[in-house]
Design a protein around this motif. Structure first.
Motif, PDB file in Angstrom:
ATOM      1  N   GLN A 125      -5.012   1.583   6.466  1.00 55.85           N
ATOM      2  CA  GLN A 125      -6.240   2.200   6.783  1.00 55.85           C
ATOM      3  C   GLN A 125      -6.604   3.475   5.684  1.00 55.85           C
ATOM      4  N   CYS A 126      -6.000   3.258   4.509  1.00 51.77           N
ATOM      5  CA  CYS A 126      -6.305   4.301   3.480  1.00 51.77           C
ATOM      6  C   CYS A 126      -7.053   3.794   2.233  1.00 51.77           C
TER       7      CYS A 126
ATOM      8  N   GLY B 238       0.731  -1.103   0.200  1.00 57.21           N
ATOM      9  CA  GLY B 238      -0.183  -0.033  -0.061  1.00 57.21           C
ATOM     10  C   GLY B 238       0.694   1.342   0.015  1.00 57.21           C
ATOM     11  N   LEU B 239       1.936   1.293  -0.576  1.00 51.63           N
ATOM     12  CA  LEU B 239       2.982   2.408  -0.676  1.00 51.63           C
ATOM     13  C   LEU B 239       2.466   3.404  -1.398  1.00 51.63           C
ATOM     14  N   CYS B 240       1.450   3.309  -2.431  1.00 54.37           N
ATOM     15  CA  CYS B 240       0.786   4.322  -3.181  1.00 54.37           C
ATOM     16  C   CYS B 240      -0.324   4.805  -2.322  1.00 54.37           C
ATOM     17  N   GLY B 241      -0.954   4.263  -1.675  1.00 57.29           N
ATOM     18  CA  GLY B 241      -2.185   4.371  -0.816  1.00 57.29           C
ATOM     19  C   GLY B 241      -2.092   5.870  -0.364  1.00 57.29           C
TER      20      GLY B 241
ATOM     21  N   VAL C 239      -1.125  -7.565   1.123  1.00 59.95           N
ATOM     22  CA  VAL C 239      -2.439  -7.006   1.370  1.00 59.95           C
ATOM     23  C   VAL C 239      -2.676  -6.536   3.085  1.00 59.95           C
ATOM     24  N   GLU C 240      -2.301  -7.642   3.772  1.00 62.97           N
ATOM     25  CA  GLU C 240      -2.476  -7.257   5.143  1.00 62.97           C
ATOM     26  C   GLU C 240      -1.564  -6.205   5.703  1.00 62.97           C
TER      27      GLU C 240
END
Ligand SMILES: C[S@@+](CC[C@H](N)C(=O)[O-])C[C@H]1O[C@@H](n2cnc3c(N)ncnc32)[C@H](O)[C@@H]1O
Length: 405
Positions: A285-286, A255-258, A278-279
């Motif tokens: 939380q974004c 999720g670095l792009c999140g 994914v965890e």
């Protein structure tokens, strides 16, 4: 020990202490009392007990090996290397100790020492698969590609069920190269890498998330190419978001792009094959929705659902791009944006895409452009960029921006 196994730590401790009351030199009780402290989170005390155990059991290889692991956990790298070294001296047949010693040497930059120790590990236990992978990687990074290839082949011959071994043999031999990395390879690779992914890529000046997010925001705000060359942080910080409704992060990983995309869209969805990655994305939380699935299959199932799709450092696990680009076209609404990175195929290469010896695919600009056109995309920007470093060298690639025609 039964109480220890059941995580009834106080009861287990009382038991070990009773043994030690009767026999203060009881090496096994000292050893397990040490492990118990580690399981409680007190690594410093754990080290003291295992060291005391070793005063009475100096030739106990597994205990030296455990002491090495405790030093690693405490960040005491030199002492870890020395403890593993002692393990190999007192228990020269112990493959795991040779492996751990080799990893310490590798991390210290002692390439020859690491190669020697990892080879010893395999000589002791020819089925020790972690050592094949580590050895082949060190050989590859040292530029000894032929020996790296031989090591991957040996590994695949010993462990034909290993998806990683199969993929890497294809990469080094250029035989039976798959159209994209197999699902089980991607899962094996990234489930294993998830815990250390962010820290490792941080050390490699990884820039793909910033690059794709900035390219998306620029394209969404002002049309393709507008503002290219502006500093990334300036683009991402500039005032209001890009006003996108739904955005998909295809191959979202941890999720670095999140956090970079979140201010620019009302709804953010992530998809990835690796449950472990994914965890970690979930913990940020974004994302409004996170799905563990193959990304092309997922995009085919969400017809016209997104205004934009980004894919950072993920299409490098695809050789042929027709399927993911076609699926992205299906999943985008009219005029939807697609932004992704690819690694550059050297200009001298005759093919469109190639599985490189490191296990990722590289693509030619001409092929990427024609695959986009064939899939129904228009107005493509292809900006050369350094995506990160590998073995101290910059990894060259491009940030590609396209719009659904
Ligand atoms: C190098 S990571 C990049 C992750 C994230 N985009 C980033 O920039 O930090 C590549 C990710 O792509 C995922 N991946 C590769 N092939 C995939 C596929 N066919 N379907 C879904 N995910 C895939 C991997 O599981 C991994 O998490």
């Amino acid at each position: 020990m039964a109480a220890h196994k059941a995580e009834r730590f106080d009861e287990a401790e009382a038991g070990y202490l009773r043994v030690l009351d009767a026999r203060p030199d009881h090496a096994k009780a000292l050893y397990y009392l040490g492990l118990l402290q580690f399981h409680r989170g007190d690594t410093a005390t754990a080290i003291k007990f295992v060291q005391r155990c070793l005063n009475f059991a100096r030739t106990n290889g597994p205990a030296w090996n455990t002491l090495g692991g405790l030093f690693v956990a405490a960040g005491r790298k030199t002492e870890a290397r020395d403890a593993y070294r002692r393990a190999t001296l007192v228990a020269p047949t112990m493959a795991e100790a040779w492996y751990n010693y080799g990893i310490c040497l590798r991390d210290e930059g002692d390439v020859e020492g690491a190669i020697g120790a990892l080879r010893m590990s395999l000589a002791r236990e020819p089925g020790y698969s972690r050592a094949y992978e580590a050895l082949a990687t060190v050989l590859y990074q040292a530029g000894r590609t032929q020996e790296a290839a031989d090591t991957y082949r040996e590994w695949a011959a010993r462990e034909p069920q290993s998806a990683k071994a199969r993929h890497m043999v294809a990469a080094v031999s250029q035989r039976d190269v798959p159209a994209r990395a197999a699902d089980d390879y991607v899962r094996e690779l990234f489930d294993g890498a998830a815990r250390s992914f962010d820290a490792n890529l941080g050390k490699l000046n990884y820039r793909a998330p910033e690059l794709v997010a900035a390219a998306l925001v620029r394209a969404a705000r002002s049309g393709l190419d507008a503002g290219a060359g502006t500093r990334l942080d300036a683009v991402l910080d500039a005032g209001a978001g890009a006003g996108l409704e739904a955005v998909l992060d295809a191959g979202c990983g941890t999720g670095l792009c999140g956090p970079l995309l979140r201010p620019h869209c009302a709804r953010l969805v992530g998809v990835d094959l690796s449950g472990q990655m994914v965890e970690r994305a979930r913990a940020r939380q974004c994302y409004d929705e996170l799905i563990v699935e193959e990304l092309s299959a997922f995009m085919r199932s969400r017809s016209r659902a997104f205004d934009a799709i980004v894919s950072a450092d993920t299409l490098v696990y695809f050789g042929a791009l027709e399927e993911p680009l076609g699926a992205a076209h299906d999943a985008l609404r009219d005029n939807g944006l697609l932004v992704f990175t690819v690694e550059a195929l050297p200009a001298t290469a005759s093919e469109h895409h190639r599985l490189e010896a490191h296990g990722r695919y590289a693509h030619s600009e001409q092929y990427v452009r024609s695959a986009l056109t064939a899939a129904g995309f228009a107005a493509t920007a292809f900006e050369a960029a350094t995506l990160r470093e590998e073995s101290g060298e910059p990894v060259s690639g491009a940030v590609v921006t396209a719009r659904r025609a």
